[in-house]
Motif scaffolding. Structure first.
Motif, short mmCIF file in Angstrom:
data_model
loop_
_atom_site.label_atom_id
_atom_site.label_comp_id
_atom_site.label_asym_id
_atom_site.label_seq_id
_atom_site.Cartn_x
_atom_site.Cartn_y
_atom_site.Cartn_z
N VAL A 147 0.82 -1.39 0.01
CA VAL A 147 0.03 -0.06 0.14
C VAL A 147 0.85 1.09 -0.31
O VAL A 147 0.47 1.98 -0.59
CB VAL A 147 -0.79 0.05 0.90
N GLU A 202 2.14 1.62 -3.31
CA GLU A 202 0.96 2.34 -3.93
C GLU A 202 1.23 3.84 -3.44
O GLU A 202 1.02 4.33 -4.87
CB GLU A 202 -0.04 2.19 -4.20
N ALA A 203 0.60 4.19 -2.74
CA ALA A 203 0.83 5.83 -2.17
C ALA A 203 2.10 6.58 -2.94
O ALA A 203 2.13 7.82 -3.03
CB ALA A 203 0.80 5.33 -0.78
N TYR A 237 2.58 10.15 -0.97
CA TYR A 237 2.84 9.91 0.41
C TYR A 237 4.63 10.43 0.75
O TYR A 237 5.07 11.51 -0.20
CB TYR A 237 4.05 8.50 -0.08
N THR A 289 1.59 7.13 8.55
CA THR A 289 1.89 8.05 7.54
C THR A 289 1.38 9.03 7.27
O THR A 289 -0.04 9.38 7.96
CB THR A 289 1.03 6.76 6.88
N LEU A 308 0.01 11.31 4.19
CA LEU A 308 -0.54 11.28 2.82
C LEU A 308 -0.69 12.22 2.20
O LEU A 308 -1.77 13.54 2.97
CB LEU A 308 -1.32 10.82 2.68
N LEU A 363 -3.29 14.82 0.32
CA LEU A 363 -4.26 14.38 -0.54
C LEU A 363 -5.64 15.05 -1.42
O LEU A 363 -5.35 16.30 -0.11
CB LEU A 363 -5.42 12.86 0.01
N GLU A 381 -10.69 11.07 -0.33
CA GLU A 381 -9.74 10.21 -0.70
C GLU A 381 -8.61 9.94 0.49
O GLU A 381 -8.33 8.80 0.76
CB GLU A 381 -9.33 11.21 -1.57
N TRP A 437 -7.79 6.25 1.79
CA TRP A 437 -6.31 5.24 1.60
C TRP A 437 -6.42 5.08 3.05
O TRP A 437 -5.55 3.71 3.09
CB TRP A 437 -5.64 7.03 1.24
N ARG A 470 -7.52 1.27 2.23
CA ARG A 470 -6.30 0.10 2.58
C ARG A 470 -5.22 0.31 3.49
O ARG A 470 -4.84 -0.87 3.18
CB ARG A 470 -5.97 0.97 1.36
N ILE A 471 -4.66 0.89 4.13
CA ILE A 471 -3.65 0.78 4.83
C ILE A 471 -4.46 0.09 5.99
O ILE A 471 -3.78 -1.15 6.76
CB ILE A 471 -3.43 2.06 6.26
#
Length: 113
Positions: free
Chosen positions: A30, A33-34, A40, A77, A79, A81, A86, A90, A93-94
């Motif tokens: 994941v 992907e970020a 990221y 994490t 991110l 965005l 969104e 994410w 997903r994490i």
């Protein structure tokens, strides 16, 4: 675009023995992907083997963190965005990859830092 902090405390990671390799693989996938998506910023986890120290405004150093605050541990994490929706996607997903719920917050980034 806003920066979002996606995090979990160590106690949330209740992973059955034998599944840690899959968690590591899935969570790294994941994050990869970020990175590929260009969202990221950074991530990591608190090293529980190194005890915190508290450095006061006058420079005095004491072992341990704030005595009145909960222990800061776990992983995080950040991110960048375009929307909260969104960020939620994410975080989901994490959460799936880590096998534990994730807390989502807007990260107050200081552009002068």
């Amino acid at each position: 675009m806003a920066k979002y902090l996606i995090s979990f405390p160590s106690a949330a990671m209740v992973v059955p023995e034998g599944e840690w390799g899959a968690v590591r693989r899935d969570s790294h996938a994941v994050i990869d992907e970020a990175k590929t998506a260009g969202v990221y910023v950074f991530g990591g986890g608190i090293d529980n083997y190194v005890p915190p120290i508290l450095v006061s405004a006058d420079g005095a150093v004491a072992m341990g963190g704030y005595p009145w605050a909960p222990t800061l541990d776990g992983g995080f994490t950040v991110l960048e965005l375009p929307s909260r929706d969104e960020a939620i996607a994410w975080a989901a997903r994490i959460a799936k990859a880590c096998r534990c719920a994730q807390e989502l917050r807007v990260f107050g980034f200081d552009p002068q830092s």
